[in-house]
Scaffold this active site. Structure first.
Site, short mmCIF file in Angstrom:
data_model
loop_
_atom_site.label_atom_id
_atom_site.label_comp_id
_atom_site.label_asym_id
_atom_site.label_seq_id
_atom_site.Cartn_x
_atom_site.Cartn_y
_atom_site.Cartn_z
N GLN A 188 0.75 -1.49 -0.05
CA GLN A 188 0.17 0.06 0.13
C GLN A 188 0.94 1.12 -0.02
O GLN A 188 1.73 1.71 0.47
CB GLN A 188 -0.48 0.00 1.02
N GLY A 204 7.15 -2.83 1.75
CA GLY A 204 6.91 -2.96 2.36
C GLY A 204 5.43 -1.27 2.29
O GLY A 204 6.92 -0.67 1.87
N HIS A 205 4.50 -1.06 3.04
CA HIS A 205 3.78 -0.36 2.01
C HIS A 205 4.37 1.56 3.41
O HIS A 205 5.10 1.52 3.85
CB HIS A 205 2.56 -0.18 3.13
N LEU A 206 4.31 2.13 2.47
CA LEU A 206 4.99 3.20 2.43
C LEU A 206 6.44 3.28 2.68
O LEU A 206 6.88 4.80 2.81
CB LEU A 206 4.39 4.41 4.26
N GLY A 223 7.71 1.99 5.26
CA GLY A 223 8.08 3.45 5.36
C GLY A 223 9.98 3.64 5.37
O GLY A 223 10.71 4.40 5.41
#
Length: 292
Positions: A188, A204-206, A223
């Site tokens: 995401q 991974g997301h962000l 992140g």
């Protein structure tokens, strides 16, 4: 054309390819060797040629080499603009044909980005073997492998190659000439630009990955950010055997070895290399190359 690949010597491709040859690097959905064989096989007038395993030769330079051979019975050698031998037909001590800047010896891992750019940017036909959500937006050519899914909210600008059994999204952004291997997860709100992501890796997301080469089975914690631009706008330099090497790239992110894991909110300085199976803690800043 039939090609014989000659093992490379003196490669400095750490942290990639510690146990496998340069020719096995993922490029545009297959290996560097397969890409080179496909390019060469489309050229006539050459029955057999030998090539250095870590040499990249563009299709246009193969064609120019073949035209030279078709006009003479002499043996010829194809050399890069820097004078490195890339390939030859017959006697490797024959007269030289000079290639364009698009052909070169691959001596450093960031050069895979350049090869991938050459191939992916020239794709002109879609190949969708997976599922694409009607709520995704694609502005470019996409090769999507079997079992792969592009979820709602995904935006793709430019050409992209995605392997088999991948999950892309939701709401992520892929741009530039990007290649993603098999069994990858791009989460995401992730942005990937002009990069190669190896088989079995998860971003991974962000997170942001720009102008980078990511190995196999890498996991980026949420992140994780790669920086790819110097404040002064100059070319990035990278440390190789204790010396700083000019990469020739104004934008250059990271080289990440197989099996590496980053903690959440990891920040990676531009031009840094993370060794195979290395790891970072949450909120860590990678200022220097990490050994395994």
């Amino acid at each position: 054309m039939e090609l014989t690949f000659i093992p490379a010597k003196g490669e400095q491709l750490w942290p990639l390819h510690q146990n496998t040859p340069c020719s096995q690097q993922l490029i545009a959905g297959t290996t560097l060797r397969n890409q080179q064989t496909q390019q060469a096989s489309s050229v006539s007038h050459i029955e057999h040629a030998s090539q250095i395993e870590n040499a990249w030769i563009s299709r246009a330079d193969w064609e120019a080499f073949a035209r030279q051979l078709s006009t003479s019975t002499a043996c010829f050698v194809l050399k890069s603009a820097d004078g490195d031998i890339l390939a030859w037909a017959g006697d490797p001590s024959g007269p030289a044909v000079t290639a364009s800047d698009d052909s070169f010896l691959i001596l450093f891992p960031w050069q895979f980005i350049q090869v991938n750019e050459q191939i992916v940017s020239k794709l002109d036909q879609n190949n969708h073997s997976g599922d694409i959500s009607p709520a995704a937006h694609i502005d470019g050519i996409v090769h999507l492998g079997k079992g792969s899914r592009i979820l709602p909210g995904v935006v793709i600008e430019g050409n992209c190659v995605i392997g088999e059994n991948c999950k892309i999204g939701p709401n992520c952004y892929l741009r530039g000439s990007t290649t993603i291997g098999d069994q990858c997860h791009i989460g995401q709100a992730v942005e990937i630009k002009n990069s190669i992501v190896g088989h079995g890796s998860s971003i991974g997301h962000l997170s942001y990955v720009g102008d980078s080469v990511i190995g196999n089975h890498v996991n980026f914690g949420a992140g994780t950010i790669t920086s790819n631009l110097r404040h002064d706008g100059l070319n990035h330099r990278s440390t190789v055997k204790g010396s700083l090497i000019d990469t020739g790239r104004r934008k250059f992110g990271a080289i990440v070895g197989d099996g590496t894991h980053t903690g959440i909110h990891t920040a990676i300085y531009p031009g840094r290399k993370l060794g195979p199976n290395s790891s970072t803690r949450p909120n860590e800043t990678v200022q220097r190359d990490l050994e395994s």
